[in-house]
Design a protein around this motif. Sequence first.
Motif, PDB file in Angstrom:
ATOM      1  N   SER A  39      -2.449   4.408  -4.650  1.00 24.58           N
ATOM      2  CA  SER A  39      -3.187   3.849  -3.516  1.00 24.58           C
ATOM      3  C   SER A  39      -3.927   4.965  -2.782  1.00 24.58           C
ATOM      4  O   SER A  39      -3.373   6.034  -2.524  1.00 24.58           O
ATOM      5  N   SER A  45       0.828  -1.210   0.000  1.00 22.93           N
ATOM      6  CA  SER A  45       0.000   0.000   0.000  1.00 22.93           C
ATOM      7  C   SER A  45       0.857   1.254   0.000  1.00 22.93           C
ATOM      8  O   SER A  45       0.509   2.259  -0.619  1.00 22.93           O
ATOM      9  N   THR A  57      -6.673   1.822   6.277  1.00 19.87           N
ATOM     10  CA  THR A  57      -7.194   0.511   6.640  1.00 19.87           C
ATOM     11  C   THR A  57      -6.058  -0.450   6.975  1.00 19.87           C
ATOM     12  O   THR A  57      -6.129  -1.217   7.944  1.00 19.87           O
ATOM     13  N   HIS A  98      -7.397   3.323   1.784  1.00 19.41           N
ATOM     14  CA  HIS A  98      -6.822   1.980   1.755  1.00 19.41           C
ATOM     15  C   HIS A  98      -5.613   1.883   2.680  1.00 19.41           C
ATOM     16  O   HIS A  98      -5.474   0.906   3.435  1.00 19.41           O
TER      17      HIS A  98
END
Length: 292
Positions: free
Chosen positions: A50, A44, A57, A54
């Motif tokens: 990205s 990520s 998370t 995201h």
Amino acid sequence: MLKAVGLFGRKKSGSSGGNRHFKDFYADWFNTLNTTLLPSLQNSMSESDSSLTHLSTQVETLHRHFQSYYDALDLAAANDVAQLLDPDWRNPLEKPFLFLGDLHPYLFTNLLRSFLNQNDSDDDEDYDNDSLTVQFADAQDRDRDQLEVLFDRPWHIATAWRSQSYDLMGKLEQVERGLRLMVPALVARARDAQAAFLEHVGRNWDYGSGLQKLAVAEAMAEQNEEMVGVFVDANRLRRSVLVEILGTTSVFQAALFLEGLAQFLVGFRDPELLAQFDLCKTPLGKQNRLAI
């Protein structure tokens, strides 16, 4: 969490309890960290497209993984604190970094300081060469390309520590002040529990009366209860330090911090590093692990 409860519930009288040794739990937890969560976080951080959501998370998932570990430690301590205070399943490279059974909370703050100090050093070099303004005013695109190639990461990740805030520094200093008070207090409680154990046995020892085993059993029960409390409080301290750090850093900084922490743990199990460590003449594991 439910899995941890099932693994580390209290033993029932007269039975083995069917409890799984914490060594096995840690092996599974470590494997998930090393093969799944850390690579996912790094992927990520390396993707220029990205989304912030995201990455957030991934950061939250890894943070929950660490918190679940400390939850499981607390439950295991209630069942058998001795296996955690002196874990024979930790390798000699890990043991010098342990404080009351797990990573010393100073490791978290020192890791954060290493990021901040590295950024300060980079800034000093830029000012010494009178080039900081030039880099950002005249050659920002070139520097961005160079940094992204060098770190294999997008610009906002590679320069995350350049945008540190006074809030972050203030929080770090506040956490460190708290550790300077709480760490010695926990050490004192552990030392007092051992002293109380010896005092209890000595006071109730009646040689030849057959009561020696009873005196030892009573003293061990008292010491065990106190040491469970000390161990749980040490975990609470580790847990809170992580929360404080991740609550003050940006998403990008938090990702880099958790990556560094995970890589630190993974490095403990590196076969080449362990082989080199075995060649040391003075094993670090024999040093005082509670030294501050």
